[in-house]
Scaffold this motif. Structure first.
Motif, PDB file in Angstrom:
ATOM      1  N   GLU A 129       0.828  -1.213   0.000  1.00  0.00           N
ATOM      2  CA  GLU A 129       0.000   0.000   0.000  1.00  0.00           C
ATOM      3  C   GLU A 129       0.858   1.257   0.000  1.00  0.00           C
ATOM      4  OE1 GLU A 129      -3.377   2.282   0.009  1.00  0.00           O
ATOM      5  OE2 GLU A 129      -3.380   0.105  -0.058  1.00  0.00           O
ATOM      6  N   ALA A 130       2.018   1.194   0.644  1.00  0.00           N
ATOM      7  CA  ALA A 130       2.924   2.344   0.798  1.00  0.00           C
ATOM      8  C   ALA A 130       2.340   3.402   1.732  1.00  0.00           C
ATOM      9  CB  ALA A 130       3.318   2.952  -0.543  1.00  0.00           C
ATOM     10  N   VAL A 131       1.383   2.988   2.563  1.00  0.00           N
ATOM     11  CA  VAL A 131       0.808   3.834   3.602  1.00  0.00           C
ATOM     12  C   VAL A 131       0.727   2.967   4.856  1.00  0.00           C
ATOM     13  CG1 VAL A 131      -1.228   5.130   4.359  1.00  0.00           C
ATOM     14  CG2 VAL A 131      -0.550   5.173   1.949  1.00  0.00           C
ATOM     15  N   VAL A 132       1.207   3.495   5.980  1.00  0.00           N
ATOM     16  CA  VAL A 132       1.166   2.732   7.232  1.00  0.00           C
ATOM     17  C   VAL A 132      -0.282   2.344   7.526  1.00  0.00           C
ATOM     18  CG1 VAL A 132       1.572   2.856   9.723  1.00  0.00           C
ATOM     19  CG2 VAL A 132       3.265   3.791   8.131  1.00  0.00           C
ATOM     20  N   LEU A 133      -0.501   1.079   7.800  1.00  0.00           N
ATOM     21  CA  LEU A 133      -1.855   0.586   8.045  1.00  0.00           C
ATOM     22  C   LEU A 133      -2.354   0.979   9.423  1.00  0.00           C
ATOM     23  CD1 LEU A 133      -4.335  -1.045   7.197  1.00  0.00           C
ATOM     24  CD2 LEU A 133      -3.160  -3.105   8.008  1.00  0.00           C
ATOM     25  N   GLY A 134      -1.448   0.986  10.402  1.00  0.00           N
ATOM     26  CA  GLY A 134      -1.905   1.177  11.779  1.00  0.00           C
ATOM     27  C   GLY A 134      -2.599  -0.087  12.233  1.00  0.00           C
ATOM     28  N   ASP A 135      -3.698   0.057  12.945  1.00  0.00           N
ATOM     29  CA  ASP A 135      -4.443  -1.096  13.427  1.00  0.00           C
ATOM     30  C   ASP A 135      -5.045  -1.865  12.241  1.00  0.00           C
ATOM     31  OD1 ASP A 135      -6.857  -2.585  14.561  1.00  0.00           O
ATOM     32  OD2 ASP A 135      -5.881  -1.837  16.378  1.00  0.00           O
ATOM     33  N   ASN A 136      -5.042  -3.182  12.322  1.00  0.00           N
ATOM     34  CA  ASN A 136      -5.567  -3.996  11.227  1.00  0.00           C
ATOM     35  C   ASN A 136      -7.043  -3.720  10.954  1.00  0.00           C
ATOM     36  OD1 ASN A 136      -4.759  -6.179   9.301  1.00  0.00           O
ATOM     37  ND2 ASN A 136      -6.574  -7.116  10.193  1.00  0.00           N
ATOM     38  N   THR A 166      10.251   2.362  -8.504  1.00  0.00           N
ATOM     39  CA  THR A 166       9.480   2.481  -7.271  1.00  0.00           C
ATOM     40  C   THR A 166      10.184   1.687  -6.182  1.00  0.00           C
ATOM     41  OG1 THR A 166       7.325   2.026  -6.246  1.00  0.00           O
ATOM     42  CG2 THR A 166       8.028   0.503  -7.965  1.00  0.00           C
ATOM     43  N   SER A 167       9.878   1.975  -4.932  1.00  0.00           N
ATOM     44  CA  SER A 167      10.417   1.159  -3.835  1.00  0.00           C
ATOM     45  C   SER A 167       9.450   0.033  -3.464  1.00  0.00           C
ATOM     46  CB  SER A 167      10.692   2.025  -2.599  1.00  0.00           C
ATOM     47  OG  SER A 167       9.474   2.497  -2.054  1.00  0.00           O
ATOM     48  N   CYS A 168       8.290   0.008  -4.091  1.00  0.00           N
ATOM     49  CA  CYS A 168       7.254  -0.998  -3.825  1.00  0.00           C
ATOM     50  C   CYS A 168       7.788  -2.404  -4.124  1.00  0.00           C
ATOM     51  CB  CYS A 168       6.041  -0.683  -4.695  1.00  0.00           C
ATOM     52  SG  CYS A 168       4.647  -1.799  -4.493  1.00  0.00           S
ATOM     53  N   PRO A 169       7.610  -3.350  -3.283  1.00  0.00           N
ATOM     54  CA  PRO A 169       6.704  -3.471  -2.143  1.00  0.00           C
ATOM     55  C   PRO A 169       7.330  -3.134  -0.786  1.00  0.00           C
ATOM     56  CG  PRO A 169       7.537  -5.638  -2.653  1.00  0.00           C
ATOM     57  CD  PRO A 169       8.149  -4.681  -3.654  1.00  0.00           C
ATOM     58  N   GLY A 170       8.289  -2.252  -0.759  1.00  0.00           N
ATOM     59  CA  GLY A 170       8.925  -1.864   0.497  1.00  0.00           C
ATOM     60  C   GLY A 170      10.042  -2.820   0.865  1.00  0.00           C
TER      61      GLY A 170
END
Length: 190
Positions: free
Chosen positions: A29-36, A141-145
């Motif tokens: 996603e390239a965005v921190v998910l935080g809580d599932n 891109t750096s994806c998938p991290g």
């Protein structure tokens, strides 16, 4: 695999590019998910953005996986995915892992579910595990991290896929209806 209706997907728009799956590509996603519990809402948000802002027929990916290893049905694999980068997604089975793996660690449950999704795709579309790549292998891109890509570049993810395939048929059965909706509600409730 949780059906589209279970996570609240909009209908796909008409159109898209029909294709034949010949390879597999891993994304994040390239965005921190935080809580599932945020995962189903993030998928709905992605779909709105992809359809309303980008003008695509649907969410860009074929399968999504949250931190707890829940697998979500996204775009039909019969239609090529979309990308904001410079590679042609025609022929690619696109798996999205929720999170930013340049900043977050990959959970064992998420890694296992990705292996299951790729093993299922290998069997379903009659493709080789050697076709598995990361988005960064195909575009700038750096994806998938870094943390997720490490499992790809080391051969760990491919080994997991091959181990699953060696155990016999891999069934990624669709879960639909009230039971699947209850599963998503439980995920969102935490």
């Amino acid at each position: 695999m949780l059906c589209r209706d279970a996570w609240g997907a909009r209908p796909a728009r008409a159109g898209g590019k029909p294709h034949t799956i010949t390879r597999m590509t891993l994304h994040h996603e390239a965005v921190v998910l935080g809580d599932n519990r945020n995962a189903p809402g993030r998928l709905r948000q992605d779909q709105r953005y992809h359809q309303d802002t980008k003008g695509w027929v649907d969410i860009a990916y074929h399968v999504g996986i949250d931190r707890d290893g829940n697998v979500y049905e996204l775009r039909t694999p019969a239609i090529a995915g979309d990308t904001a980068t410079d590679y042609d997604t025609t022929g690619h089975f696109l798996v999205l892992c929720e999170g930013d793996f340049d900043q977050e660690a990959v959970s064992e449950a998420q890694l296992h579910a990705a292996a299951v999704a790729f093993a299922w795709a290998t069997q379903t579309f009659h493709i080789a595990t050697d076709s598995l790549a990361g988005h960064r292998d195909l575009a700038q891109t750096s994806c998938p991290g870094a943390n997720l890509y490490a499992h790809l570049s080391s051969g760990d993810l491919k080994r997991r896929v091959n181990d699953l395939l060696a155990g016999g048929p891999v069934n990624l059965q669709r879960a639909c209806g009230p039971e699947a909706a209850a599963t998503v509600a439980a995920i969102e409730a935490g």
